[in-house]
Design a protein around this motif. Structure first.
Motif, PDB file in Angstrom:
ATOM      1  N   VAL A 239       0.841  -1.195   0.000  1.00 25.63           N
ATOM      2  CA  VAL A 239       0.000   0.000   0.000  1.00 25.63           C
ATOM      3  C   VAL A 239       0.878   1.248   0.000  1.00 25.63           C
ATOM      4  N   ALA A 240       0.356   2.321  -0.570  1.00 19.75           N
ATOM      5  CA  ALA A 240       1.029   3.609  -0.507  1.00 19.75           C
ATOM      6  C   ALA A 240       1.019   4.108   0.939  1.00 19.75           C
ATOM      7  N   GLU A 241       1.914   5.059   1.262  1.00 19.98           N
ATOM      8  CA  GLU A 241       2.098   5.439   2.672  1.00 19.98           C
ATOM      9  C   GLU A 241       2.086   6.956   2.862  1.00 19.98           C
ATOM     10  N   TRP A 242       1.350   7.380   3.897  1.00 16.97           N
ATOM     11  CA  TRP A 242       1.339   8.779   4.297  1.00 16.97           C
ATOM     12  C   TRP A 242       2.699   9.191   4.869  1.00 16.97           C
ATOM     13  N   ARG A 277       3.982   8.686  -0.301  1.00 12.46           N
ATOM     14  CA  ARG A 277       5.082   8.019  -0.979  1.00 12.46           C
ATOM     15  C   ARG A 277       4.728   6.561  -1.252  1.00 12.46           C
ATOM     16  N   ASP A 278       5.541   5.915  -2.064  1.00 15.54           N
ATOM     17  CA  ASP A 278       5.336   4.553  -2.540  1.00 15.54           C
ATOM     18  C   ASP A 278       4.067   4.442  -3.381  1.00 15.54           C
ATOM     19  N   TRP A 279       4.125   5.054  -4.531  1.00 21.55           N
ATOM     20  CA  TRP A 279       2.976   4.985  -5.426  1.00 21.55           C
ATOM     21  C   TRP A 279       2.834   3.635  -6.108  1.00 21.55           C
ATOM     22  N   SER A 280       3.832   2.767  -5.967  1.00 24.52           N
ATOM     23  CA  SER A 280       3.628   1.395  -6.431  1.00 24.52           C
ATOM     24  C   SER A 280       2.571   0.709  -5.580  1.00 24.52           C
ATOM     25  N   GLY A 281       2.363   1.216  -4.357  1.00 25.35           N
ATOM     26  CA  GLY A 281       1.285   0.702  -3.519  1.00 25.35           C
ATOM     27  C   GLY A 281      -0.094   1.040  -4.043  1.00 25.35           C
ATOM     28  N   ARG A 295       6.413  10.969  -5.879  1.00 27.23           N
ATOM     29  CA  ARG A 295       5.776  11.660  -4.753  1.00 27.23           C
ATOM     30  C   ARG A 295       4.615  12.477  -5.304  1.00 27.23           C
ATOM     31  N   SER A 296       3.579  12.606  -4.500  1.00 22.86           N
ATOM     32  CA  SER A 296       2.452  13.443  -4.888  1.00 22.86           C
ATOM     33  C   SER A 296       1.627  13.741  -3.649  1.00 22.86           C
ATOM     34  N   GLY A 297       0.660  14.657  -3.792  1.00 23.18           N
ATOM     35  CA  GLY A 297      -0.186  15.015  -2.675  1.00 23.18           C
ATOM     36  C   GLY A 297      -1.511  14.291  -2.708  1.00 23.18           C
ATOM     37  N   VAL A 298      -2.043  14.021  -1.522  1.00 23.23           N
ATOM     38  CA  VAL A 298      -3.364  13.409  -1.365  1.00 23.23           C
ATOM     39  C   VAL A 298      -4.115  14.217  -0.321  1.00 23.23           C
ATOM     40  N   PRO A 299      -5.379  14.579  -0.602  1.00 22.72           N
ATOM     41  CA  PRO A 299      -6.156  15.330   0.391  1.00 22.72           C
ATOM     42  C   PRO A 299      -6.193  14.618   1.737  1.00 22.72           C
TER      43      PRO A 299
END
Length: 318
Positions: A239-242, A277-281, A295-299
């Motif tokens: 999973v992707a991670e905060w 981070r970890d968009w492979s997740g 890397r990218s932003g998530v609400p």
């Protein structure tokens, strides 16, 4: 609140392996909390601090790994202090224990997240909600809250990692690798790469990571694949991670050298975003997004992302 025996390392209270409930009698719920808290400390991996080049360092031919965006460029030389980070992503069982201990389950009783991200884990290894599979939380606050709860239980400075801490650890103290795996390369487990109705979780893991669409809830139990060279599992895949950093597209152009922590406030207060981070997740293979550099932003209100905690202390805590 658990009554936790502690000893001192470098002036900081450290949790011992003897965790008992208040009053000397441990009921089932307190036993579960004791085990979760004890494991949270014992599963911390010490990461000696140092200098490294944060961001997409590029392939040997000079081309970037991530071509979908330029958020990870230009690179920036930074230094991070020593810290510890969880060997595993936080699991469904750990989140359930936190929700119960903090009386937060009732907040989601009528939420659309109730039957997807705030769920009672099962003992069935074939279920997407098996207790040892990585949790996806309903929002950023619950990820942050879980680490804060561990801090309350242990008197240790648990927190979400900064994205610099996350990347430094994923790259095994800043090595030039594209994947946080045992080899630094991707060998994706193929068992989810089939029509949904034919997915069989009983198939043993293969390869060294799992990257697949976030629309499919199924994942492997944490630790199913070999760790990276410093002993961390699933920093690529599952999973992707905060992270704790507010997201800014061009942050690397402004990042301080020592212990960068992201902007001091959200760039858009009307739509605050944290860096994930970890968009492979998330199963995003296009444009280099499966690599550790993406890397990218998530609400902060968005569900579906996982996490792990760090302990911000310059000496090992276990």
């Amino acid at each position: 609140m658990l009554d936790v025996d502690r000893f001192k390392v470098g002036g900081l209270a450290i949790v011992s392996t003897a965790l008992v409930a208040c009053g000397g009698v441990t009921n089932g719920e307190d036993k579960t909390q004791s085990v979760i808290v004890q494991n949270a400390v014992s599963n911390q991996v010490f990461v000696e601090g140092g200098d490294f080049e944060l961001g997409d360092v590029g392939r040997p031919d000079g081309s970037p790994y991530v071509t979908l965006t330029d958020y990870a460029r230009p690179t920036v030389d930074v230094r991070v202090d020593s810290y510890s980070i969880s060997r595993y992503e936080t699991t469904w069982e750990e989140m359930e224990t936190y929700y119960q201990a903090t009386a937060r389950l009732s907040l989601y009783e009528h939420s659309s997240f109730k039957n997807r991200y705030v769920i009672t884990p099962t003992d069935d290894p074939l279920s997407p909600y098996f207790r040892d599979k990585p949790a996806r939380v309903p929002n950023y606050r619950e990820a942050e809250g879980y680490c804060a709860w561990l801090a309350d239980q242990t008197d240790l400075p648990f927190a979400l990692p900064t994205e610099a801490q996350w990347e430094y650890a994923a790259r095994s103290r800043g090595r030039n690798v594209a994947y946080a795996t045992n080899t630094g390369e991707e060998d994706n487990d193929t068992y989810l790469q089939r029509p949904k109705e034919y997915i069989d979780p009983s198939i043993p893991p293969s390869g060294n990571l799992l990257s697949h669409s976030s629309l499919v809830m199924e994942r492997r139990p944490v630790g199913s694949y070999p760790p990276n060279p410093i002993g961390l599992h699933d920093m690529s895949g599952n999973v992707a991670e905060w992270t704790q950093d507010w997201f800014q597209e061009d942050y690397y152009q402004h990042a301080p050298r020592n212990n960068p922590k992201g902007p001091s406030e959200p760039i858009d207060p009307d739509r605050p975003e944290k860096t994930v981070r970890d968009w492979s997740g998330h199963g995003d293979h296009v444009g280099g997004n499966a690599t550790v550099f993406a890397r990218s932003g998530v609400p902060v209100s968005a569900g579906g992302t996982g996490f792990r905690c760090v302990v911000n202390h310059p000496e090992p805590v276990n």
